[in-house]
Each structure stands twice: as structure tokens, then as C-alpha cells.
Write a protein that holds these residues in place. Sequence first.
Motif, mmCIF file in Angstrom:
data_model
loop_
_atom_site.group_PDB
_atom_site.id
_atom_site.type_symbol
_atom_site.label_atom_id
_atom_site.label_comp_id
_atom_site.label_asym_id
_atom_site.label_seq_id
_atom_site.Cartn_x
_atom_site.Cartn_y
_atom_site.Cartn_z
ATOM 1 N N THR A 129 15.029 -42.899 -10.276
ATOM 2 C CA THR A 129 14.629 -44.148 -9.619
ATOM 3 C C THR A 129 13.888 -43.844 -8.323
ATOM 4 O O THR A 129 12.851 -44.442 -8.021
ATOM 5 C CB THR A 129 15.876 -45.016 -9.349
ATOM 6 O OG1 THR A 129 16.546 -45.259 -10.576
ATOM 7 C CG2 THR A 129 15.518 -46.326 -8.700
ATOM 8 N N ALA A 130 14.424 -42.900 -7.551
ATOM 9 C CA ALA A 130 13.769 -42.542 -6.284
ATOM 10 C C ALA A 130 12.384 -41.959 -6.547
ATOM 11 O O ALA A 130 11.418 -42.263 -5.823
ATOM 12 C CB ALA A 130 14.636 -41.549 -5.509
ATOM 13 N N SER A 131 12.282 -41.133 -7.590
ATOM 14 C CA SER A 131 10.974 -40.547 -7.922
ATOM 15 C C SER A 131 9.997 -41.642 -8.331
ATOM 16 O O SER A 131 8.819 -41.622 -7.966
ATOM 17 C CB SER A 131 11.108 -39.541 -9.077
ATOM 18 O OG SER A 131 11.816 -38.410 -8.665
ATOM 19 N N ALA A 135 6.657 -42.698 -6.496
ATOM 20 C CA ALA A 135 5.378 -42.676 -7.212
ATOM 21 C C ALA A 135 4.698 -44.038 -7.078
ATOM 22 O O ALA A 135 3.485 -44.120 -6.863
ATOM 23 C CB ALA A 135 5.612 -42.338 -8.685
ATOM 24 N N TRP A 136 5.407 -45.120 -7.174
ATOM 25 C CA TRP A 136 4.833 -46.448 -7.030
ATOM 26 C C TRP A 136 4.330 -46.650 -5.614
ATOM 27 O O TRP A 136 3.296 -47.274 -5.398
ATOM 28 C CB TRP A 136 5.864 -47.538 -7.354
ATOM 29 C CG TRP A 136 5.938 -47.816 -8.827
ATOM 30 C CD1 TRP A 136 6.919 -47.499 -9.651
ATOM 31 C CD2 TRP A 136 4.973 -48.471 -9.593
ATOM 32 N NE1 TRP A 136 6.666 -47.893 -10.922
ATOM 33 C CE2 TRP A 136 5.415 -48.520 -10.900
ATOM 34 C CE3 TRP A 136 3.695 -49.031 -9.328
ATOM 35 C CZ2 TRP A 136 4.722 -49.088 -11.951
ATOM 36 C CZ3 TRP A 136 3.036 -49.609 -10.381
ATOM 37 C CH2 TRP A 136 3.544 -49.620 -11.680
ATOM 38 N N LYS A 137 5.094 -46.157 -4.711
ATOM 39 C CA LYS A 137 4.687 -46.290 -3.324
ATOM 40 C C LYS A 137 3.371 -45.534 -3.103
ATOM 41 O O LYS A 137 2.466 -46.030 -2.443
ATOM 42 C CB LYS A 137 5.760 -45.739 -2.401
ATOM 43 C CG LYS A 137 5.857 -46.412 -1.110
ATOM 44 C CD LYS A 137 6.969 -45.767 -0.335
ATOM 45 C CE LYS A 137 7.486 -46.717 0.681
ATOM 46 N NZ LYS A 137 8.523 -46.186 1.468
ATOM 47 N N GLY A 138 3.331 -44.358 -3.675
ATOM 48 C CA GLY A 138 2.112 -43.544 -3.535
ATOM 49 C C GLY A 138 0.932 -44.237 -4.229
ATOM 50 O O GLY A 138 -0.193 -44.234 -3.718
#
Length: 147
Positions: A129-131, A135-138
Motif C-alpha cells: 500500500t505504501a509503495s 507511486a501515485w504520489k510520484g
Amino acid sequence: MESLLSQFTILSNQALQDKNFDPSTVEDLMKLFEIEAYKSWAAMELQHQNEVKEAEVAMQQAEDYLDSVMESAMDEFRRFEEEMERMAKTELNSLVETAEGARRMGNFMEKAATIASKRYIEAALNSATASMKSAWKGLSTNKVHPS
């Protein structure tokens, strides 16, 4: 009996030498032989009966001794059997306790493994989930600021 034989010898000699010898004297002596033989037979019969009684007493004593020895052996066997049964029960109880301990340990280890696997799955999900969030944030940051 020897005195009767001596007397018979004397009467026999008289019969040979004296022509006036009365044969009834020999008959009387023969009756004495018969009485002596009967007494001898009765004494032997009595001795035989006494020996039979002694043998019966000895046989009864031997049977009593054998019964006593057999009873002692059976008592000892019963005590041995009871001791072996007690030892077997003790061993069985020990094995049952060991098996019960192993079962409890297995249950505990199963629960511990279940908890550990759940935590591993949770940690893996949290990491994934954190990854994904990163990734979405990026990705979302790249859309707003095109370079």
C-alpha cells in the motif's frame, strides 16, 4: 518259631524210635505252627497297615507342602502382576502427559505460526500500500509539474 522247629525235630526222632508214639502229639504241634504262622501273618499285616498309614501321612504332608509352595508362588505372581500393572499404568500416564504436552505445544506453535503469517501478510499489504501510494504520489506530482 525256632523252639517249635526244635520241638518238631525231637518229636520226629521219638516217632522214629518209639513204636508207642502218639501221632496226635504231632498234630498238636502242627496246630501250634498254624497259630504261630497266623500271629506272624497278623503282625506283618499290622506292620503293613502302619506303613500304609505312615505313607498316607507323608503323602498328605507332601501335598500340604506343595499346596503351601503353590499358594506362595501364586501370591508372589499376583504381587508381581500388580506391580507390573502399576508400572504400566504409570508409564501410560507418563506417555499420555507427554502426548498432551506435545499436542498443546503443537497448538501453540500453530497459533504462533498463524499470527506470524497474518502479521507478515499485513506487513506485506502495508508495504505494498505504501509503495502504491508513493507511486501515485510520484505520478500525480509529475502531472502537475511537467518538466
